[in-house]
Design an enzyme around this catalytic site. Structure first.
Site, mmCIF file in Angstrom:
data_model
loop_
_atom_site.group_PDB
_atom_site.id
_atom_site.type_symbol
_atom_site.label_atom_id
_atom_site.label_comp_id
_atom_site.label_asym_id
_atom_site.label_seq_id
_atom_site.Cartn_x
_atom_site.Cartn_y
_atom_site.Cartn_z
ATOM 1 N N HIS A 277 -46.014 22.329 -51.936
ATOM 2 C CA HIS A 277 -45.690 22.112 -50.517
ATOM 3 C C HIS A 277 -45.249 23.438 -49.877
ATOM 4 C CE1 HIS A 277 -44.412 17.829 -51.883
ATOM 5 N NE2 HIS A 277 -45.554 17.696 -51.249
ATOM 6 N N LYS B 193 -41.788 2.632 -48.838
ATOM 7 C CA LYS B 193 -41.882 3.488 -50.023
ATOM 8 C C LYS B 193 -40.485 3.751 -50.545
ATOM 9 C CE LYS B 193 -45.475 7.013 -50.705
ATOM 10 N NZ LYS B 193 -46.021 8.260 -50.171
ATOM 11 N N ARG C 286 -55.728 18.873 -52.668
ATOM 12 C CA ARG C 286 -55.630 19.415 -54.022
ATOM 13 C C ARG C 286 -56.942 19.259 -54.763
ATOM 14 N NH1 ARG C 286 -50.230 16.177 -54.973
ATOM 15 N NH2 ARG C 286 -51.472 14.883 -53.580
ATOM 16 N N SER D 54 -45.345 15.558 -56.360
ATOM 17 C CA SER D 54 -43.951 15.129 -56.470
ATOM 18 C C SER D 54 -43.797 14.143 -57.625
ATOM 19 C CB SER D 54 -43.489 14.482 -55.165
ATOM 20 O OG SER D 54 -43.540 15.419 -54.123
HETATM 21 P P1 ADP Z 1 -47.557 12.015 -48.896
HETATM 22 O O1 ADP Z 1 -47.401 12.644 -47.581
HETATM 23 O O2 ADP Z 1 -48.954 11.562 -49.172
HETATM 24 O O3 ADP Z 1 -46.519 11.031 -49.269
HETATM 25 P P2 ADP Z 1 -46.557 14.437 -50.155
HETATM 26 O O4 ADP Z 1 -45.267 14.404 -49.443
HETATM 27 O O5 ADP Z 1 -46.498 14.743 -51.636
HETATM 28 O O6 ADP Z 1 -47.411 13.152 -50.031
HETATM 29 O O7 ADP Z 1 -47.511 15.520 -49.544
HETATM 30 C C1 ADP Z 1 -47.512 15.930 -48.222
HETATM 31 C C2 ADP Z 1 -48.683 16.859 -48.007
HETATM 32 O O8 ADP Z 1 -48.607 17.942 -48.912
HETATM 33 C C3 ADP Z 1 -50.050 16.219 -48.242
HETATM 34 O O9 ADP Z 1 -50.968 16.756 -47.320
HETATM 35 C C4 ADP Z 1 -50.415 16.670 -49.635
HETATM 36 O O10 ADP Z 1 -51.824 16.740 -49.814
HETATM 37 C C5 ADP Z 1 -49.811 18.047 -49.666
HETATM 38 N N1 ADP Z 1 -49.486 18.465 -51.018
HETATM 39 C C6 ADP Z 1 -48.963 17.707 -51.997
HETATM 40 N N2 ADP Z 1 -48.848 18.399 -53.145
HETATM 41 C C7 ADP Z 1 -49.327 19.638 -52.876
HETATM 42 C C8 ADP Z 1 -49.527 20.803 -53.659
HETATM 43 N N3 ADP Z 1 -49.255 20.833 -54.965
HETATM 44 N N4 ADP Z 1 -50.013 21.906 -53.044
HETATM 45 C C9 ADP Z 1 -50.319 21.856 -51.731
HETATM 46 N N5 ADP Z 1 -50.213 20.777 -50.963
HETATM 47 C C10 ADP Z 1 -49.729 19.685 -51.513
#
Ligand code: ADP
Length: 170
Positions: free
Chosen positions: A16, A40, A89, A127
């Protein structure tokens, strides 16, 4: 131009953060917003996720941290972001993300969704994976910012000591 990067960030990972840092170089400003989703069950309370994000992005003056509930496109309009940013990803992310992007476009055609490809070294990172590793006592210091590693250790130590206390043989 201003971008909105929405997500659960439960917890924030280096994947992130990499996306946040790269987007801060592309846009005048980036709002990183934690979605409060009552459907969630989150491991970390909203306030803790906001603190993790604020701490990890302190060095980025173009980045603001916020939270929201409801529709992402409505929040994008409210914070005057023209772009919604998401990370991709692997191919497995694509189908779900495309569906959301199309839905958002049908609701608010003036807001564009932009996908950034994850850096190769973070492409396996999520995560959920981080929580699994931490739950079983694995090292996560190369996967999350230091403060998040400490939060994970506290969370799973507490969970472990609670389950030992409940176990009459423990
Ligand atoms: P969600 O919003 O689907 O609950 P997350 O909070 O994990 O999931 O992810 C938020 C955003 O960050 C999404 O666009 C996801 O694709 C991206 N993301 C998640 N993990 C990574 C990573 N390892 N590297 C880059 N972007 C990521």
């Amino acid at each position: 131009m201003r971008a909105l990067y929405p997500g659960s960030f439960d917890p924030l990972t280096l994947g992130h953060l990499d996306l946040i840092e790269r987007s801060a170089r592309l846009f005048d400003s980036v709002v990183v917003a934690v979605l409060e989703n009552p459907n969630k069950q989150a491991a970390f309370p909203l306030e803790q996720r906001l603190t993790q994000l604020r701490q990890a992005t302190r060095h980025l003056s173009a980045v603001e941290v916020a939270s929201f509930d409801g529709l992402t496109v409505e929040f994008a309009s409210r914070c005057q972001a023209q772009v919604i940013l998401r990370g991709l990803r692997a191919l497995s992310d694509f189908e779900f993300e495309l569906q959301i992007a199309h839905t958002n476009h049908s609701l608010a055609p003036q807001v564009e969704t932009l996908f950034l490809a994850t850096s190769v070294q973070h492409s396996f990172l999520s995560s959920s994976v981080v929580k699994e590793v931490a739950r079983f006592g694995g090292n996560v210091r190369h996967l999350v910012p230091p403060a998040v590693a400490a939060d994970l250790a506290r969370l799973f130590n507490r969970v472990a000591s609670e389950s030992t206390r409940q176990d009459p043989h423990g």
